[in-house]
Write a protein that holds these residues in place. Structure first.
Motif, PDB file in Angstrom:
ATOM      1  N   TYR A  76       0.834  -1.208   0.000  1.00  0.00           N
ATOM      2  CA  TYR A  76       0.000   0.000   0.000  1.00  0.00           C
ATOM      3  C   TYR A  76       0.869   1.259   0.000  1.00  0.00           C
ATOM      4  O   TYR A  76       0.644   2.190  -0.776  1.00  0.00           O
ATOM      5  N   TRP A 167     -14.645  -3.773  -8.284  1.00  0.00           N
ATOM      6  CA  TRP A 167     -14.050  -3.215  -9.492  1.00  0.00           C
ATOM      7  C   TRP A 167     -13.492  -4.235 -10.479  1.00  0.00           C
ATOM      8  O   TRP A 167     -13.211  -3.888 -11.627  1.00  0.00           O
ATOM      9  N   ILE A 193     -13.440   5.159  -9.160  1.00  0.00           N
ATOM     10  CA  ILE A 193     -12.353   4.305  -8.687  1.00  0.00           C
ATOM     11  C   ILE A 193     -11.145   5.167  -8.323  1.00  0.00           C
ATOM     12  O   ILE A 193     -10.843   6.162  -8.982  1.00  0.00           O
ATOM     13  N   MET A 197      -7.032   1.694  -5.677  1.00  0.00           N
ATOM     14  CA  MET A 197      -7.914   0.564  -5.934  1.00  0.00           C
ATOM     15  C   MET A 197      -7.740   0.035  -7.351  1.00  0.00           C
ATOM     16  O   MET A 197      -7.774  -1.183  -7.581  1.00  0.00           O
ATOM     17  N   ARG A 200      -4.425  -1.918  -7.372  1.00  0.00           N
ATOM     18  CA  ARG A 200      -4.580  -3.193  -6.663  1.00  0.00           C
ATOM     19  C   ARG A 200      -5.396  -4.187  -7.483  1.00  0.00           C
ATOM     20  O   ARG A 200      -5.055  -5.374  -7.562  1.00  0.00           O
ATOM     21  N   SER A 201      -6.478  -3.714  -8.081  1.00  0.00           N
ATOM     22  CA  SER A 201      -7.348  -4.603  -8.852  1.00  0.00           C
ATOM     23  C   SER A 201      -6.616  -5.149 -10.073  1.00  0.00           C
ATOM     24  O   SER A 201      -6.726  -6.340 -10.394  1.00  0.00           O
TER      25      SER A 201
END
Length: 256
Positions: A76, A167, A193, A197, A200-201
């Motif tokens: 992160y 997502w 979005i 995110m 990460r997706s």
């Protein structure tokens, strides 16, 4: 001067994260940079007085009982670093970042209302989780065993572990419609979005073998995303989901 430090009383609550940002900016202008935040005090080190930008974000994987440097937390913070934010320290769920005044970092959260909701939800759940932790430990082993059994014996649970979430399917659908897309193109086409995110997706879909990421060796750098052959097998199911959703939106007089 570089070694000079001081501790100040830390009277902020977690929900005061915006006030914390303003306070840290004031301290930097006075020549003090945050180093560490404790329960009652914060440690600052002396710097040349200057204007800095600060961002305090809530990391859902944090908390009073969570280690500070987990793999998830490091990933992160790495994403935030790529967005132009320098990590300072953390306390519970709060993550502290800064950027130079002349830099233009990418916002970690882009929707203020959604950000506020996420913050309140995460912090509230954190308080409940901390309170119930001793009770949870009693049932943890049994629940983990049942979760493994469910994943091994339920095809739907197994599949949703891969493509579930808010997502992942929209990303797959956009890539199917456009064949190949760059990161910023996806960002523009997926309203709401956040950068974190989306990153990460995409990473999750790539690790699952559903999305292909191709990086071109050129200046400026160019990266393109597309669906793999394995993911294209999902298209008939996605078309059925799309048609079902489209018909419901028409029946409910929703804007298309």
């Amino acid at each position: 001067m570089k070694n000079k430090t001081k501790r100040v009383f830390w009277g902020f609550f977690s929900l005061d994260y915006k006030a914390i940002e303003a306070y840290l900016e004031e301290m930097a202008e006075k020549g003090w940079m945050l180093e560490k935040v404790g329960r009652m005090t914060a440690k600052f080190r002396a710097i040349e007085p200057k204007k800095l930008k600060f961002y305090v974000d809530v990391f859902k994987g944090g908390g009073p009982l969570a280690p500070e440097n987990t793999k998830e937390a490091e990933e992160y913070r790495s994403l935030c670093q790529e967005s132009g934010w320098n990590f300072i320290t953390s306390r519970d769920y709060l993550q502290f970042f800064y950027a130079e005044e002349d830099e233009d970092p990418v916002p970690i959260q882009t929707d203020e209302a959604l950000e506020q909701k996420n913050v309140e939800t995460t912090l509230w759940r954190g308080e409940v989780r901390t309170f119930l932790c001793p009770i949870k430990e009693i049932f943890m082993s049994e629940n983990k065993e049942q979760e493994v059994i469910n994943r091994r014996n339920c095809v739907m649970i197994y599949a949703m572990d891969i493509i579930g979430g808010k997502w992942r399917l929209p990303i797959i659908w956009k890539l199917y419609q456009n064949k190949t897309m760059r990161y910023n193109e996806l960002k523009r086409n997926l309203v709401g979005i956040t950068n974190i995110m989306l990153t990460r997706s995409l990473q999750s879909l790539e690790e699952s073998g559903l999305v292909s990421r191709v990086e071109f060796n050129q200046i400026p750098p160019r990266v393109e995303y597309s669906l793999t052959d394995n993911c294209l097998q999902l298209v008939p199911a996605l078309e059925s989901i799309y048609n079902w959703g489209h018909e419901r939106m028409i029946r409910e007089n929703l804007d298309l």
